[in-house]
Motif scaffolding. Structure first.
Motif, short mmCIF file in Angstrom:
data_model
loop_
_atom_site.label_atom_id
_atom_site.label_comp_id
_atom_site.label_asym_id
_atom_site.label_seq_id
_atom_site.Cartn_x
_atom_site.Cartn_y
_atom_site.Cartn_z
N TRP A 103 93.57 -17.78 75.45
CA TRP A 103 92.55 -18.15 74.47
C TRP A 103 93.05 -17.83 73.05
O TRP A 103 92.94 -18.65 72.13
N ASN A 104 93.63 -16.65 72.89
CA ASN A 104 94.12 -16.25 71.56
C ASN A 104 95.27 -17.15 71.11
O ASN A 104 95.35 -17.53 69.94
N ALA A 105 96.14 -17.44 72.06
CA ALA A 105 97.27 -18.31 71.70
C ALA A 105 96.76 -19.67 71.24
O ALA A 105 97.24 -20.25 70.27
N PHE A 106 95.73 -20.17 71.95
CA PHE A 106 95.17 -21.48 71.59
C PHE A 106 94.53 -21.43 70.21
O PHE A 106 94.72 -22.30 69.38
N ARG A 107 93.77 -20.33 69.96
CA ARG A 107 93.06 -20.26 68.70
C ARG A 107 93.99 -20.08 67.51
O ARG A 107 93.70 -20.49 66.40
N SER A 108 95.14 -19.44 67.77
CA SER A 108 96.06 -19.22 66.65
C SER A 108 96.83 -20.51 66.31
O SER A 108 97.36 -20.65 65.21
N SER A 109 96.90 -21.43 67.25
CA SER A 109 97.56 -22.71 66.90
C SER A 109 96.51 -23.63 66.29
O SER A 109 96.08 -24.60 66.86
N THR A 110 96.12 -23.27 65.05
CA THR A 110 95.00 -23.93 64.38
C THR A 110 95.29 -25.39 64.07
O THR A 110 94.40 -26.18 63.88
N ASP A 111 96.56 -25.72 63.98
CA ASP A 111 96.92 -27.06 63.53
C ASP A 111 96.66 -28.13 64.59
O ASP A 111 96.71 -29.32 64.32
N LEU A 112 96.42 -27.67 65.82
CA LEU A 112 96.38 -28.59 66.95
C LEU A 112 95.42 -29.76 66.75
O LEU A 112 95.81 -30.92 66.85
N GLU A 113 94.15 -29.44 66.42
CA GLU A 113 93.15 -30.50 66.27
C GLU A 113 93.56 -31.47 65.16
O GLU A 113 93.49 -32.68 65.32
N ASN A 114 94.00 -30.87 64.03
CA ASN A 114 94.42 -31.70 62.90
C ASN A 114 95.58 -32.61 63.29
O ASN A 114 95.60 -33.79 62.94
N PHE A 146 102.43 -31.19 70.35
CA PHE A 146 103.12 -30.66 71.52
C PHE A 146 103.98 -29.44 71.17
O PHE A 146 104.32 -28.66 72.04
N ASP A 147 104.33 -29.33 69.87
CA ASP A 147 105.05 -28.11 69.47
C ASP A 147 104.20 -26.88 69.78
O ASP A 147 104.72 -25.83 70.17
N ALA A 148 102.87 -27.03 69.61
CA ALA A 148 101.98 -25.90 69.89
C ALA A 148 102.11 -25.45 71.34
O ALA A 148 101.86 -24.29 71.67
N LEU A 149 102.53 -26.37 72.18
CA LEU A 149 102.65 -26.03 73.59
C LEU A 149 103.72 -24.97 73.84
O LEU A 149 103.67 -24.25 74.83
N SER A 150 104.70 -24.92 72.93
CA SER A 150 105.76 -23.92 73.15
C SER A 150 105.17 -22.52 73.12
O SER A 150 105.64 -21.63 73.82
N THR A 151 104.10 -22.33 72.31
CA THR A 151 103.45 -21.02 72.32
C THR A 151 102.45 -20.92 73.46
O THR A 151 102.31 -19.87 74.09
#
Lengths: 701, 329
Positions: A623-634, A645-650
């Motif tokens: 959950w924290n990892a998802f929330r910290s990748s704030t750029d995802l929705e944008n 998909f870069d966010a997926l690396s985290t």
């Protein structure tokens, strides 16, 4: 001892294009036949001219190898009597396979239950000389001609009447009869230069013997001759031959002994548009155009005769006379056309049927043009694009296009220029027919793009609305080509294309709807037809992304699963998806399946994640990892799929930890934990669901 | 070579090779193929070899005598060889030599051309024969006529008389051709071209032509019911020419045009079917006497499945006796 096989089928003149195709397809058919006959060989060569098709098989085995094969008979209970002797059925089986009772084994057979009677049969290999006559006859009969005919008393069918056969195995003739001819060793020479029998000693001597009789039997050799002859004519005239591979390919199959000759025409004809001259020469006469070093069309031509004549000047003069009469026609039509206006022609289009099934007020080309004008306007096309739509079909009513249908669009461009239309309108008239085939040029002007898309979509919507949908391989109205054209243009001009230009139609669904709105109420484009057209586009887009963009089929399926109406967007998602590691894709597929499963059970109603319901650190970490990748929705909203998909690396490692050993069970017996975990998975996967449908991933990945 | 000598030479050449020299049909037709000596004789099992020059009318090609290469009427020299001999190409090339087109001096080529006549329900495969890039002959192996499969197959050679003569006489307008030593083609033909172009393009009353078409079609049907095939076919030819005339006048739309073609084809089909039946009734009299009975028997046995089946059966029943029949060449 292996020996070489020669089979030559002599025929009256075979049409050039059909011959080209037959010669290309034959080697594989020969290989397959020989393999099925268990005859080994060292290579197959297929040769031919309009008057003959020949095949040479090097080092062909003299005999089939002996064959030892097992034949499965009846079950043991049926084959043997209780006393162990053969039953009636068992006897029959033994006799049929030529074995005695002792040689019949009782064995288990793969895929069947119980024991079976199995005989081992020995088949002596046959002599090739006994097998070849039937095999060669079948090969000859098996050539797939687009049209075949009968002659004389009609006993046989072939592309044209068969005149002779040569069949040699080693240096002996084969005993073969086919299409009313008996094979021997006598071939025939050139129809005019060496008319008569030519003895063939063996396969090795074949090409040489015919060469001496003025027949160049190898198409590749004829091609070299044609090219050399054209080069000679270029030298002699001080001009260049305008390259034309398709014409070379046709010309080499129009005769057995190519000889070049050049001629000229009155330079006064050069006032006629070049395309008319070149088309008259090329399509009607098979002449090559000659040009200056600067690429300017010269008042000369090159042609390829099929024989050596006493005085080439006589032949040149004959050809010049024919061409002069064709060019006079062209000049006359061009002059007559210039007395007309686009309005005159458009008025005539109301009498030209585009598609009868569309009914009154929709079926003529005139109706189509009015729809295109409306559609281009509705799509926000420029004033020039609207004018181009209005003029795009006018030249169909011109004399020039009546005489040279292949110049539709080209003549429209010329006439628009002459009428004082701006260059972009003139170009769009020609370009709206583009692309004209696979790999052909796409429209270069925005006006051309608007009209090209509108024209094709109008056709597709009209045809789907009236049930004229292609089935099987048949596509007489060219709807597949039309859909592919739409997609290729959009892929070229949209985001990520080679010529990205904002403001052009980008969505096949929306364009189809807009096109449907331009039809009168009598033509109904139902929801089912709209869905069928969308599916039609999806199928073409799938092929384009796989074949032209080189994206693997499964990734394309996943991307198209999240939408296929906007081809560029689908391409961008597919490209981004193609670099996502396999384990991450599998994890997403698993999430999608879990959520489907939950939905089926009416679970997973909770929309927000409740951190207080986390029981394991893997949940919190994810959950924290998802929330910290704030750029995802944008990133997804802005179609920066790569960034998403870069966010997926985290996220990746935390996802793995969530599911792996030491992770949690999503479908926990405690409904509070279960619902919260489902909510967590739904929230995390939601942005990616817009990029691709991971459920489309096959088990293979 | 004068134009009339060209016709004489071809007539003599083909007469020497066993062709009947027929005369042109005295009804307006658009092509030699409409001549009963072609369209009807190609049907059924009976051998037939014939040649004739035919005046052909193509109203929409009329140019008031102004175009050097196009006119509203012209001459075809047509040869029909049934069954097609295996050496028909060689025979044909000899005929070119006879009129002075020697393959040693000219580039002669057989270039693919599939022939089809939608009004006659006929098609065949073959070539257009090129001499130095000019089409001089249409060479067709007839496969079907009036919707009936042809067995034996007829080879049809159609020489374009004017084109060949223009080439031989080295003139660039057909109207400059010498018909004989004193008279030109233009002197003979131009007034006709001018007046008939005017008639077809300006004066023809479409309603009259439509009425004529309807009348001829009705006559064709009525006469077929009376078993009078040859007069019926004559009205089919007349309808076809009437159609060509009002088509040239621009009196019909594209869709109507298709419908009229369909109506002519319907007549041609009906005539073709009736003709085969009438020949069977006559006992296929052009077959050698010893083969007639078996051909009729074969026709009768297969007739129940249709005239086409009957025609094919009759052809097959005698195909083993090819050597007993007359061949051209």
């Amino acid at each position: 001892m292996p020996a070489d096989l020669l089979f030559e089928l002599g025929c009256e003149e075979i049409p050039a294009k059909m011959l080209t195709r037959a010669l290309a397809e034959l080697p594989a058919q020969v290989e397959a036949k020989l393999a099925a006959a268990r005859l080994a060989h060292a290579g197959v060569r297929v040769l031919g001219t309009p008057r003959r098709i020949a095949l040479i098989v090097k080092g062909l085995a003299e005999r089939q190898p002996d064959l030892r094969e097992e034949v499965v008979g009846p079950p043991v209970g049926a084959a043997f009597a209780p006393d162990g002797t053969l039953s009636k059925a068992g006897q029959g089986f033994a006799t049929k396979n030529g074995v005695d009772a002792a040689a019949i084994a009782k064995r288990e057979v793969a895929g069947k239950k119980g024991l079976y009677a199995v005989a081992t049969r020995e088949v002596a290999g046959q002599d090739a000389r006994a097998l070849l006559p039937a095999l060669l006859g079948e090969l000859a009969s098996g050539i797939a001609w687009p049209k075949s005919m009968r002659w004389g008393w009609g006993e046989s069918t072939f592309v044209r009447p068969v005149q002779w056969l040569v069949a040699l195995f080693g240096d002996a003739t084969l005993s073969l009869q086919w299409a009313g001819q008996t094979a021997g060793r006598q071939s025939r020479g050139h129809r005019f230069l060496a008319n008569g029998p030519v003895e063939i000693a063996s396969a090795d001597a074949y090409e040489g013997a015919l060469r001496a009789a003025h027949v160049i039997v190898d198409p590749a050799a004829r091609k070299r001759t044609v090219e050399a002859e054209l080069a000679r004519l270029a030298r002699e005239t001080g001009l260049r031959v305008r390259p034309d591979d398709a014409l070379v390919a046709e010309v080499i199959n129009l005769g057995e002994y190519p000889v070049g000759v050049s001629g000229g025409f009155d330079p006064a004809f050069l006032e006629v548009p070049e395309e008319m001259i070149v088309t008259a020469m090329r399509n009607h006469q098979r002449y090559f155009a000659l040009e200056t070093a600067e690429g300017k069309l010269a008042p000369r031509f090159a042609t390829v005769m099929a024989t050596i004549v006493k005085d080439p000047a006589v032949v040149a003069r004959g050809n010049e006379t024919v061409l002069a009469s064709r060019l006079s026609d062209a000049k006359f039509f061009f002059a007559e056309d210039r007395k007309k206006t686009f309005a005159d022609w458009n008025a005539k289009l109301d009498a030209v049927v585009f598609q009868a099934k569309l009914g009154d007020k929709a079926k003529t080309v005139g109706d189509k043009v009015r729809r295109l004008v409306q559609l281009v306007k509705a799509q926000g096309g420029s004033a020039a694009a609207v004018v181009a739509a209005e003029l795009c079909k006018s030249d169909l009513a011109s004399n020039a296009v009546g005489e040279f249908p292949e110049l539709q669009g080209v003549m429209g461009r010329h006439y628009a220029r002459i009428a004082g239309q701006p260059p972009e309108v003139a170009s769009a008239i020609e370009e709206h027919w583009w692309p004209k085939g696979q790999g052909a040029a796409l429209p270069t002007t925005n006006e051309g793009v608007f009209v090209a898309l509108a024209d094709r979509m109008d056709t597709l919507v009209g045809c789907f609305a009236t049930g004229l949908v292609p089935s099987g391989n048949a596509d007489p109205l060219g709807l597949r080509r039309a859909a592919i054209g739409v997609l290729q243009i959009m892929l070229d001009r949209g985001l990520g294309g080679a010529h990205t230009t904002p403001g052009l139609p980008q969505n096949t669904w929306d364009l189809a709807s807009a096109a449907a709105n331009t039809y009168p109420g009598t033509v109904v484009f139902s929801d089912e037809q709209r869905a069928a057209l969308a599916e039609f586009f999806r199928g073409r887009l799938r092929n384009l992304l796989v074949d032209d963009e080189g994206i693997d089929a499964q990734t394309v399926e996943v991307a198209l699963g999240a939408g296929a109406h906007n081809p560029c967007d689908a391409r961008a998602r597919a490209r981004a998806l193609s670099v996502v590691p396999a384990e991450v894709r599998t994890a997403f597929k698993r999430i999608a399946n879990i959520l489907d499963d939950a939905t089926a059970k009416n679970w997973g109603q909770q929309s927000l994640v409740d951190e207080s319901a986390f029981r394991s650190p893997v949940e919190a970490n994810l959950w924290n990892a998802f929330r910290s990748s704030t750029d995802l929705e944008n990133a997804v909203a802005q179609k920066r799929y790569g960034a998403a998909f870069d966010a997926l690396s985290t996220l990746g490692p935390h996802l793995a930890a969530f599911f792996d050993k030491g992770g949690v069970m999503v479908m926990d017996p405690d409904p509070i934990l279960r619902e919260n975990r489902l909510a967590l998975l739904r929230v995390i996967s939601r942005p990616f669901a817009d990029i691709g449908d991971f459920r489309k991933l096959g088990a293979a990945s | 070579m004068y134009l009339q000598d060209l016709i004489f030479t071809l007539q003599k050449f083909w007469a020497d090779r066993g062709c009947v020299i027929e005369q042109p049909v005295d009804v307006s037709v658009g092509a030699g193929t409409f001549h009963p000596a072609t369209f009807l004789r190609v049907l059924g099992p009976e051998p037939w070899n014939a040649a004739f020059a035919q005046f052909c009318r193509r109203p929409s090609d009329g140019r008031y005598g102004d175009n050097p290469n196009r006119a509203g009427a012209y001459y075809q020299f047509q040869v029909g060889l049934k069954p097609s001999p295996l050496h028909v190409q060689d025979l044909y090339l000899d005929s070119l030599r006879a009129i002075g087109l020697d393959p040693a001096s000219h580039d002669i080529r057989f270039v693919e051309d599939d022939w089809e006549s939608p009004t006659l329900g006929a098609w065949g495969l073959g070539w257009e024969v090129w001499c130095d890039g000019m089409e001089v002959t249409q060479f067709t192996y007839f496969q079907q006529a009036g919707g009936i499969d042809l067995l034996p197959v007829t080879a049809e050679l159609t020489y374009g008389i004017e084109r060949i003569a223009m080439y031989l006489q080295d003139v660039s307008s057909m109207f400059d051709l010498k018909w004989d030593k004193h008279v030109t083609y233009g002197q003979l033909r131009r007034p006709w071209e001018v007046e008939f172009s005017t008639y077809h393009f300006e004066e023809l009353v479409a309603d009259n032509a439509f009425r004529a078409f309807d009348t001829y079609e009705a006559e064709c049907k009525r006469l077929l019911e009376r078993g009078l095939v040859l007069p019926a076919y004559e009205f089919c030819m007349k309808s076809s020419h009437e159609f060509n005339s009002f088509d040239a006048r621009g009196a019909i739309s594209v869709t109507e045009r298709q419908r009229f073609i369909g109506r002519v084809r319907g007549m041609a089909r009906a005539c073709a079917h009736a003709y085969v039946g009438s020949r069977a009734k006559l006992g296929f009299p052009m077959l050698p006497p010893q083969l007639r009975e078996q051909a009729v028997a074969a026709y009768r046995a297969a007739e129940e499945s249709g005239v086409n089946a009957g025609a094919l059966a009759a052809g097959r029943s005698v195909s083993g006796h090819a050597s007993e029949m007359l061949y051209a060449g």
